[in-house]
Write an enzyme that holds these catalytic residues in place. Structure first.
Site, PDB file in Angstrom:
ATOM      1  N   THR A  55      -4.341  -2.733   5.154  1.00 55.00           N
ATOM      2  CA  THR A  55      -5.537  -3.346   5.741  1.00 55.00           C
ATOM      3  C   THR A  55      -6.045  -2.394   6.807  1.00 55.00           C
ATOM      4  O   THR A  55      -5.362  -2.125   7.794  1.00 55.00           O
ATOM      5  CB  THR A  55      -5.222  -4.715   6.355  1.00 55.00           C
ATOM      6  OG1 THR A  55      -4.712  -5.573   5.337  1.00 55.00           O
ATOM      7  CG2 THR A  55      -6.480  -5.333   6.962  1.00 55.00           C
ATOM      8  N   LYS A  86     -10.837  -8.298   2.787  1.00 52.39           N
ATOM      9  CA  LYS A  86      -9.577  -8.600   3.477  1.00 52.39           C
ATOM     10  C   LYS A  86      -9.836  -9.065   4.902  1.00 52.39           C
ATOM     11  O   LYS A  86      -9.145  -9.963   5.410  1.00 52.39           O
ATOM     12  CB  LYS A  86      -8.660  -7.376   3.479  1.00 52.39           C
ATOM     13  CG  LYS A  86      -7.329  -7.585   4.209  1.00 52.39           C
ATOM     14  CD  LYS A  86      -6.507  -8.730   3.617  1.00 52.39           C
ATOM     15  CE  LYS A  86      -5.241  -9.019   4.441  1.00 52.39           C
ATOM     16  NZ  LYS A  86      -4.254  -7.936   4.396  1.00 52.39           N
ATOM     17  N   LYS A 138      -3.617  -6.142  14.786  1.00 51.63           N
ATOM     18  CA  LYS A 138      -4.388  -4.981  14.307  1.00 51.63           C
ATOM     19  C   LYS A 138      -5.520  -5.426  13.389  1.00 51.63           C
ATOM     20  O   LYS A 138      -6.668  -5.003  13.543  1.00 51.63           O
ATOM     21  CB  LYS A 138      -3.447  -4.014  13.598  1.00 51.63           C
ATOM     22  CG  LYS A 138      -4.128  -2.795  12.976  1.00 51.63           C
ATOM     23  CD  LYS A 138      -4.386  -2.954  11.476  1.00 51.63           C
ATOM     24  CE  LYS A 138      -3.111  -3.087  10.671  1.00 51.63           C
ATOM     25  NZ  LYS A 138      -3.369  -3.146   9.212  1.00 51.63           N
TER      26      LYS A 138
END
Length: 291
Positions: free
Chosen positions: A100, A175, A243
């Site tokens: 990701t 995502k 993150k």
């Protein structure tokens, strides 16, 4: 290129990557791996999976290179530079980043790969350790249809919901939409469990009732039971969720989009990390509520 004969190089053997490699190996693919800490891969080597000594070595020996690393900086490190994937891949190779990461970075990789005669896809996943083990990950793909169709048999080993979302970067944007959804949902799951406890209910029975109704979600069905067992082992690390949410927030801000739910969840997870839980699973969020 017949996919059963494709040699796969896999970079990054974390909680999910390890299971993904195992599934590919079990299906008969020749898989070589590289990770910065070889000790973490010793069990895979004992199972017959091959080791490469560097990113460059692995890349030169592979037809398909899959990366599943931690942060955008890690993606840049393995793809760019004289020792990186793009400079060392054979012409016609397929590059699949399942980390990701930032949509713009996915676009940059695609453009540089194209100039070298390489095919690049961004294909982040969702489903955590359970999805990786069972080969049922949701795989969100950005890139060209020809490349997607060629490596689809590989994706079929790893996941059960595989969709080409659009051009390079589209997988990452999808995502981030996924992570924005989970962010607020995790707060709701924690609040629901604490509410049930305060009301004098058996939270396990409450989960049995609400997880199959309109409130149902992966987090409610799979992570809430871990919360009740005080099982905080990482299926997905707190630090990696932070993150992801940070990237999502930055992308939303670039589009002029306000995301109050994402903002709240990110602030709570940062607090959780500051309490020493960055290497715990995301279900550890319950610790902030259950006091």
């Amino acid at each position: 290129m017949q996919t059963t004969k494709q040699k796969i190089g896999f970079i990054g053997i974390g909680v999910m990557g390890k299971s993904m490699v195992r599934n590919l190996h079990k299906k008969g693919y020749t898989v070589k791996i590289f990770t910065r800490t070889k000790e973490k891969a010793l069990d895979l080597l004992e199972e017959g999976i091959q080791w490469s000594n560097s990113v460059a070595e692995l890349t030169k020996e592979s037809d398909v290179i899959i990366t599943m690393v931690g942060y955008p900086s890690d993606v840049e490190e393995v793809y760019f530079g004289s020792n990186g994937i793009i400079e060392n891949a054979k012409k016609g190779s397929y590059l699949i980043d399942m980390t990701t990461s930032k949509p713009q970075l996915a676009t940059d990789i695609y453009q540089q790969a194209l100039e070298k005669g390489l095919h690049s896809l961004d294909a982040p996943v969702s489903g955590g350790d359970i999805g990786a083990q069972n080969g049922t990950l949701a795989i969100m793909v950005g890139g060209d249809k020809q490349a997607f169709d060629t490596v689809l048999p590989i994706f079929d080993v790893l996941g059960s919901n595989i969709i080409l979302q659009g051009p390079a970067g589209a997988g990452q944007h999808t995502k981030l939409s996924n992570q924005i959804t989970i962010a607020s949902n995790m707060v709701g799951v924690c609040e629901a469990i604490i509410y049930a406890k305060k009301a004098g209910l058996n939270p396990s029975l409450v989960l049995d009732s609400i997880s199959t109704g309109a409130a149902g979600s992966f987090s409610l069905s799979n992570l809430a039971p871990r919360m009740l067992k005080e099982d905080y082992a990482p299926g997905f690390y707190v630090k990696h969720f932070i993150k992801d949410m940070t990237i999502a927030l930055e992308s939303a801000q670039e589009m002029g989009l306000d995301t109050p739910g994402l903002n709240l969840s990110l602030s709570l997870y940062k607090e959780l990390a500051e309490n020493g839980e960055e290497d715990s699973g995301t279900q550890a969020l319950i610790k902030l509520f259950d006091q």
